[in-house]
Every structure is written in C-alpha cells, then in structure tokens.
Design a protein around this motif. Structure first.
Motif, PDB file in Angstrom:
ATOM      1  N   CYS A   1      -7.425   1.616  -7.190  1.00 16.41           N
ATOM      2  CA  CYS A   1      -7.257   2.055  -5.803  1.00 16.41           C
ATOM      3  C   CYS A   1      -6.678   0.909  -4.962  1.00 16.41           C
ATOM      4  CB  CYS A   1      -8.600   2.500  -5.240  1.00 16.41           C
ATOM      5  SG  CYS A   1      -8.528   2.918  -3.491  1.00 16.41           S
TER       6      CYS A   1
ATOM      7  N   CYS B   1      -9.966   0.073  -2.317  1.00 17.41           N
ATOM      8  CA  CYS B   1     -11.261  -0.441  -2.794  1.00 17.41           C
ATOM      9  C   CYS B   1     -11.152  -1.088  -4.173  1.00 17.41           C
ATOM     10  CB  CYS B   1     -12.312   0.664  -2.807  1.00 17.41           C
ATOM     11  SG  CYS B   1     -12.049   1.877  -4.117  1.00 17.41           S
TER      12      CYS B   1
ATOM     13  N   HIS C   1     -10.818   8.756  -7.371  1.00 17.20           N
ATOM     14  CA  HIS C   1     -11.783   7.728  -7.773  1.00 17.20           C
ATOM     15  C   HIS C   1     -12.672   8.240  -8.906  1.00 17.20           C
ATOM     16  CE1 HIS C   1     -10.693   6.452  -3.702  1.00 17.20           C
ATOM     17  NE2 HIS C   1     -11.016   5.235  -4.082  1.00 17.20           N
TER      18      HIS C   1
ATOM     19  N   CYS D   1     -15.175   3.629   0.102  1.00 21.50           N
ATOM     20  CA  CYS D   1     -13.727   3.640   0.258  1.00 21.50           C
ATOM     21  C   CYS D   1     -13.362   4.862   1.078  1.00 21.50           C
ATOM     22  CB  CYS D   1     -13.043   3.698  -1.096  1.00 21.50           C
ATOM     23  SG  CYS D   1     -11.239   3.753  -0.948  1.00 21.50           S
TER      24      CYS D   1
HETATM   25 ZN    ZN Z   1     -10.660   3.428  -3.094  1.00 14.47          ZN
END
Ligand code: ZN
Length: 307
Positions: A51, A54, A78, A87
């Motif tokens: 990501c 995050c 995710h 996040c």
């Molecule tokens: Zn993330």
C-alpha cells in the motif's frame, strides 16, 4: 476484507521484490519500488505489492488476471492480517485529516504529506520563452504564499497557521503519482483531503456547482468558432460528459491553450481544472479558467484516473 474495499481508492501499489512490511525500510520502498496499476498486476507480483499509504501487503482482486478481459474492474485491497494497521485507504468514505496540534500539522507540511493551497496562479509568470514548436509547459515552481489559518485541529474550532503555496494545476500534475495520496487543503476548505478524493470526474457532473472544485475530464473535441482564429479567440474544448448533459466545455483562449499544450491533437487526453461548474449554453462548463487553473495531465499518469 477485500469485498468492502471495492472503492478503488488505492490507485497504485508499490512493488519491490524481497521487501517486507515487518522490518523493511519504508523510505527504501518509496525510493526503489515500481508503481503498479491494478490492471498491470501479474501473478509473479504476489507478495511483492504494498500500500502506498500504510505499506502493508496488498492483494489484487480478482487474483486471476484472466477473470476480466482487460483488468478494468480489478483493484487492490488490504489483507486482513494487518487489520490493526490504520489506513484510510481502507475506508469506503474518506474522512478529512485532522491534526492533534500545531507541531504535528507543521510536520505534515514539512514532510509534504499536507499541502496548504492559498490560491492558483492567475497569470503566467515572467519566464523564458518556450522554444518554438515545443508545447510542453515551462515548468513553474510553486510560489510561497502567506501563513494561512486552516481549521485542521482535531478539537473542534481549532485552527493552525501554516505555510501555504500559490500553485498551478500543472504543478499538481507534475508529480501526480506522488501527489495523489497527499492531503490538500484548498482555499476556503474545511478539511484536508487526499488529492484522490478531491478529483471529480466530469462524466459524473449533472448540475451546476458554485463551489470551486478540482475536476478531470477527457477531451472529446476541440474547435474554434472564429474563421481566422486569433490568439485571443477561444479554443472550445469539449469534454466527455454525462449522457444527461448536452455538452461540457472549457474555453481557454487559443494563446493560453497553446501554452498549456492543448491543441487539436489533444483529443483523448485528460485535462485537470479547478473552478465552479456553470451553465454554458444548453450544457455545462467551467468558465474563465485562469492560467494556473488547468493543465493537461501527463500521459503516463492517465491510468491513475481513467481505467
Ligand atoms: Zn494502506
């Protein structure tokens, strides 16, 4: 998990073979990773995509590339394993960013996580002439604006005085892939919002909106009403729009359009603009765009907005 994330707010993933969220250096990931679109994902990238916000591991949905013919509806999501890592790209509806105190907000500005915009350049600054035949815009750096009071405190009514920038849409487009996950505070805005959530697709616009916002559109047609066009005539630039709207236009002068690289060959390109949507003839449009308020998005970033 994946299902509730089908909002496609993760526009690209970092890909770096051998990197791990557990113990891996985030700056190394940012510096060395490739940026991959959901449509570019292939099976060998499994466990190598992360990501951009995050840094936890992502999966591509659907996992099997052949499921859809062109990857159009694919997205990144995710993994449940890292649920405890907060996040905001996980959420369907983004919230604005707030800061606990002035120091935290100032740090966000210093780290370029937060950009406070106090205005857009209204005129082209004095700059060396662009070589003839070269339509790329002369790079213009942001101008530092005044300290600006922004209501970004976590406690209600709390605001901070932060350094601001007078910018151009071209400036936002220049490192668009990096900017897309940054928080922006626009003039008179109440919140700092990620750029990805500030961009409105002209194809979704059906009514006037007097509040200036950031829009993007795909150029559908370009024409001039004058028989012998002069630099001050308008270069009518029609954008793809909703089927319920007759047409959607921006109308820069030929001179400014030329400086922006908007020519007859720009059909199909993406233009980003900041302004209010008003009635224009029987359709809609954004009028009186000033020099810093619109720009062509460089082609290499089109995949981040148009799938
Ligand atoms: Zn993330």
């Amino acid at each position: 998990m994946a299902k509730e994330e089908s909002n496609q707010r993760i526009k690209f993933a970092y890909r770096l073979s051998g990197w791990s969220f557990d113990g891996g250096s985030k700056s190394l990931l940012r510096d060395q990773a490739d940026k991959i679109l959901p449509s570019e994902y292939t099976a060998e990238m499994e466990s190598e995509i992360f990501c951009p916000v995050c840094y936890t591991i992502l999966i591509r949905v659907p996992k099997d590339k052949d499921y859809f013919s062109n990857g159009r509806d694919a997205y990144f999501a995710h993994m449940g394993k890292y649920k405890e890592v907060k996040c905001d790209l996980r959420t369907m509806r983004p919230e604005g960013k707030r800061y606990d105190n002035y120091e935290e907000a100032q740090k966000a500005v210093d780290d370029e996580d937060l950009v406070v915009i106090s205005g857009f350049l209204q005129q082209r600054p004095e700059a060396p002439e662009v070589p003839a035949g070269k339509y790329d815009e002369t790079p213009v750096e942001d101008i530092n604006g005044k300290l600006t009071e922004v209501p970004l405190g976590r406690h209600s009514g709390e605001s901070f005085k932060l350094p601001s920038k007078i910018t151009t849409v071209a400036g936002i487009c220049r490192r668009f892939d990096e900017n897309i996950n940054r928080y922006y505070h626009f003039p008179n805005g109440k919140l700092a919002i990620r750029l990805i959530d500030l961009l409105h697709d002209v194809r979704d616009v059906t009514i006037e909106d007097e509040i200036p916002r950031l829009y993007f559109g795909i150029i559908k047609n370009i024409y001039c009403l004058a028989e012998n066009p002069k630099p001050h005539n308008k270069r009518m630039t029609q954008l793809q729009c909703s089927s319920t709207v007759r047409d959607f236009r921006i109308k820069p002068t030929i001179e400014i359009a030329q400086q922006k690289g908007i020519t007859e060959t720009s059909i199909g390109r993406v233009v980003i603009m900041y302004g209010a949507v008003k009635e224009d003839g029987l359709g809609l449009g954004i009028e009186n765009l000033k020099w810093g308020e619109f720009a062509l998005l460089p082609r290499q970033y089109e995949g981040l907005l148009i799938t």
